[in-house]
Design an enzyme around this catalytic site. Structure first.
Site, mmCIF file in Angstrom:
data_model
loop_
_atom_site.group_PDB
_atom_site.id
_atom_site.type_symbol
_atom_site.label_atom_id
_atom_site.label_comp_id
_atom_site.label_asym_id
_atom_site.label_seq_id
_atom_site.Cartn_x
_atom_site.Cartn_y
_atom_site.Cartn_z
ATOM 1 N N GLY A 197 1.727 -6.212 11.246
ATOM 2 C CA GLY A 197 1.509 -5.004 12.045
ATOM 3 C C GLY A 197 2.021 -3.791 11.294
ATOM 4 O O GLY A 197 2.587 -3.924 10.207
ATOM 5 N N LYS B 41 -6.029 -4.829 4.736
ATOM 6 C CA LYS B 41 -5.662 -3.398 4.766
ATOM 7 C C LYS B 41 -4.992 -2.946 3.471
ATOM 8 O O LYS B 41 -5.069 -1.777 3.097
ATOM 9 C CB LYS B 41 -4.841 -3.050 5.999
ATOM 10 C CG LYS B 41 -3.395 -3.571 6.063
ATOM 11 C CD LYS B 41 -2.360 -2.726 5.348
ATOM 12 C CE LYS B 41 -1.041 -3.456 5.226
ATOM 13 N NZ LYS B 41 -0.073 -2.840 4.334
ATOM 14 N N ARG C 263 3.256 1.447 -0.200
ATOM 15 C CA ARG C 263 3.248 1.240 -1.655
ATOM 16 C C ARG C 263 1.824 1.063 -2.169
ATOM 17 O O ARG C 263 1.512 1.450 -3.288
ATOM 18 C CB ARG C 263 4.095 0.019 -2.011
ATOM 19 C CG ARG C 263 5.568 0.212 -1.709
ATOM 20 C CD ARG C 263 6.332 -1.079 -1.706
ATOM 21 N NE ARG C 263 5.843 -1.982 -0.679
ATOM 22 C CZ ARG C 263 6.409 -3.127 -0.368
ATOM 23 N NH1 ARG C 263 7.482 -3.539 -1.031
ATOM 24 N NH2 ARG C 263 5.916 -3.894 0.586
#
Ligand SMILES: NC(=O)C1=CN([C@@H]2O[C@H](COP(=O)(O)OP(=O)(O)OC[C@H]3O[C@@H](n4cnc5c(N)ncnc54)[C@H](OP(=O)(O)O)[C@@H]3O)[C@@H](O)[C@H]2O)C=CC1
Ligand SMILES: O=C(CO)COP(=O)(O)O
EC number: 1.1.1.94
Length: 329
Positions: free
Chosen positions: A135, A190, A254
């Site tokens: 999440g 993602k 990052r």
């Protein structure tokens, strides 16, 4: 499943340290295992991870380099990079009691095997209960106790609920789910899309381009998820859309920051600035898995081509913009 009173966290990096803090604040007995002697020494002596400077470990957290000691906990959080998860679970397997929940907290897909994180656990520790925690949650935010919501999934619903209960503190709110595949697939995908968004930012292509990249990226996540068994509501939830929008919007990610450096013209070897950008490792696997099921994922494909040295950033952008026009879906 009864209450989980003790939690071991394997991996004293940024996320492992943040999750150890969370579990301690939630009132659990916490053991933090770190394999690297230098970092373990620093955790013990300075009560701080070198991956999360400035965050003092909660006094109750026990730091160890003894895997057998960590293995005695009621549940274990596995917080090492995706590509070393199998190695860690293989070492752990003979040490744990049957039906111990093992919670993958890494976001990736294994090279070569195309295995998702809980599949690795199921193969390497068949007697354990595999689970996933994912999440929108930056380690630095979570470690500081800033409000955060995540999803914890296990096919065993009672286990997912017990884990959510065990990790719940005033500021850390886990939802529970049985859609393991949906939760782990969102986090892995993602990261690749956040690299694309970072490239847009680094190339200074503007807010409109960033919104287009994020939205069309989400379409790819959903296509991939549908083909690999994720539930649609999970992809619209914290571990899918939630994490994607967060990591496509800030250099605190990052992966986004790695993409930004690439967009500014830095070389692939140095663009991560020594930090772990999981999307770099996931991109080629995601591409192979998309090709295997004939899933149209042009952004992810472009990221994999740039990272593989097959396409320049400018050629990738031009390629995406000059694709044949089509209906929006
Ligand atoms: N940071 C974040 O905000 C979040 C990270 N995650 C995910 O969590 C995972 C870990 O990330 P993060 O903690 O940030 O990464 P870090 O680079 O901060 O830490 C990684 C940790 O794993 C350890 N490690 C590396 N190789 C091995 C190995 N072979 N055996 C045992 N331990 C090993 C490292 O030790 P050393 O390098 O000292 O050898 C270090 O303690 C990633 O998949 C990431 O996507 C998920 C949500 C949030
Ligand atoms: O997964 C994360 C937050 O949910 C962390 O993202 P990065 O690995 O890109 O920093």
């Amino acid at each position: 499943m009864g209450s989980l009173n003790s939690i071991a966290v394997l991996g004293g990096g940024a996320w492992g340290t943040a999750l150890a803090q969370t579990a301690a604040r939630a009132g659990r007995k916490v053991t933090l295992w770190e394999h690297d002697a230098g970092n373990a020494e620093h955790l013990i002596a300075a009560r701080e991870s070198r991956f999360l400077p400035g965050v003092r470990l909660e006094p109750s957290i026990q730091v160890t380099r003894d895997l057998a000691e960590a293995a005695r906990a009621d549940a274990l959080l596995l917080v090492v990079p995706a590509q070393v998860l199998r190695q860690v679970v293989t070492s752990l397997q003979p040490l744990i009691a049957p039906r111990t929940p093992l919670v993958a907290c890494a976001k990736g897909i294994e090279h070569g095997t195309h295995r998702f994180m809980t599949e690795i656990i199921a193969e390497a520790a068949p007697a354990a209960i595999p689970a996933i925690l994912s999440g929108p949650s930056f380690a630095a935010d979570v470690a500081r106790g800033l409000p955060t919501a995540v999803t914890i999934a296990a096919t065993d619903a009672a286990c997912a609920q017990a884990l959510a209960q065990a990790m719940n503190s005033g500021s850390f709110r886990p939802y529970h789910s049985t859609d393991v595949r949906g939760v782990e697939l969102g986090g892995a995908t993602k990261n690749v899309l956040a690299i694309a968004a970072g490239i847009v930012e680094g190339r200074q292509l503007g807010a409109s381009a960033l919104a287009a990249m994020t939205t069309r990226g989400f379409v790819e996540l959903v296509r991939f998820g549908k083909a690999y068994g994720a539930r649609i509501e999970t992809m619209h939830g914290l571990s899918g859309l939630g994490d994607l929008t967060m990591c496509c919007s800030t250099p605190q990610s990052r992966n986004f920051s790695f993409g930004m450096a690439l967009g500014r013209g830095e070389g692939i070897e140095s663009a991560a600035h020594g930090k772990l950008a999981e999307g770099y490792y996931t991109a080629p696997v995601l591409l192979e898995m998309a090709q295997a099921k004939d899933i149209d994922m042009p952004i992810s494909t472009a990221v994999a081509a740039v990272l593989g040295g097959k396409l320049s950033v400018d050629a990738a952008i031009e390629g995406l913009l000059t694709r044949p026009l089509k209906a929006e879906e």
